[in-house]
Design a protein around this motif. Structure first.
Motif, mmCIF file in Angstrom:
data_model
loop_
_atom_site.group_PDB
_atom_site.id
_atom_site.type_symbol
_atom_site.label_atom_id
_atom_site.label_comp_id
_atom_site.label_asym_id
_atom_site.label_seq_id
_atom_site.Cartn_x
_atom_site.Cartn_y
_atom_site.Cartn_z
ATOM 1 N N TYR A 1 51.306 60.529 49.205
ATOM 2 C CA TYR A 1 49.804 60.748 49.582
ATOM 3 C C TYR A 1 48.986 60.897 48.219
ATOM 4 O O TYR A 1 49.477 61.104 47.207
ATOM 5 C CB TYR A 1 49.520 62.207 50.328
ATOM 6 N N PHE A 2 47.651 60.430 48.258
ATOM 7 C CA PHE A 2 46.898 60.283 46.829
ATOM 8 C C PHE A 2 45.537 60.769 47.560
ATOM 9 O O PHE A 2 45.028 60.528 48.541
ATOM 10 C CB PHE A 2 47.074 58.873 46.729
ATOM 11 N N VAL A 3 44.798 61.560 46.598
ATOM 12 C CA VAL A 3 43.353 62.136 46.879
ATOM 13 C C VAL A 3 42.730 61.976 45.507
ATOM 14 O O VAL A 3 43.091 62.130 44.559
ATOM 15 C CB VAL A 3 43.550 63.459 47.362
ATOM 16 N N GLN A 4 41.454 61.059 45.761
ATOM 17 C CA GLN A 4 40.494 60.626 44.784
ATOM 18 C C GLN A 4 39.074 61.340 45.116
ATOM 19 O O GLN A 4 38.577 61.206 46.186
ATOM 20 C CB GLN A 4 40.479 59.244 44.415
ATOM 21 N N ASN A 5 38.640 62.107 43.926
ATOM 22 C CA ASN A 5 37.126 62.321 44.133
ATOM 23 C C ASN A 5 36.525 61.640 42.930
ATOM 24 O O ASN A 5 36.873 61.685 41.893
ATOM 25 C CB ASN A 5 37.058 63.998 44.086
ATOM 26 N N ALA A 6 35.278 61.171 43.208
ATOM 27 C CA ALA A 6 34.442 60.443 42.407
ATOM 28 C C ALA A 6 33.171 61.186 42.035
ATOM 29 O O ALA A 6 32.373 61.660 43.243
ATOM 30 C CB ALA A 6 34.299 59.003 42.467
#
Length: 144
Positions: free
Chosen positions: A69-74
């Motif tokens: 799993y991978f979570v990115q916030n920009a």
């Protein structure tokens, strides 16, 4: 360029930055690659460098297979408009668990170059720069 055009360009560029994260998080690989110009570059120093839309499409597919799993916030950064080109930065916070059991949490930024095309603004180049990296095992998990 009039003020209305500059405002429209800034809105479109902010949408492009957000769409990058959304396409990556939803595994929409074709849309992800289409955010770049045909000769666009995506550079992750020390990891990967992709020099065309086709390479970016193949690369994001291969990279996503490495993650459980991978979570990115920009977060938006600075934009400098120069007619049909622009430069800017996007600030990134992300974490994830790789299939090999390694965890990553980091703060980073993208150094961006943009080009206006007949299909709107696209990334001409995105160069990733990690500013903080934590490889402590994550305690949480992705929902089943």
């Amino acid at each position: 360029m009039n003020d209305f055009q500059a405002i429209a360009d800034r809105v479109e560029l902010a949408a492009l930055q957000a769409e990058f994260t959304d396409a990556g998080m939803t595994h929409d690989l074709d849309r992800f690659a289409a955010l770049f110009t045909e000769d666009g570059r995506w550079v992750i120093p020390g990891v990967e460098e992709f020099g065309s839309r086709a390479e970016i499409r193949a690369g994001i597919e291969r990279l996503q297979k490495l993650w459980q799993y991978f979570v990115q916030n920009a977060h938006p950064g600075v934009l400098e408009l120069e007619g049909d080109t622009a430069t800017g930065r996007t600030y990134i916070q992300e974490f994830g668990l790789m299939r090999d059991g390694n965890s990553y949490a980091n703060y980073a930024l993208y150094h961006d170059r943009y080009r206006r095309t007949e299909n709107g603004w696209k990334f001409a180049e995105r160069v990733y720069e990690v500013r903080y990296l934590d490889t402590t095992p994550l305690e949480g998990s992705a929902p089943a």
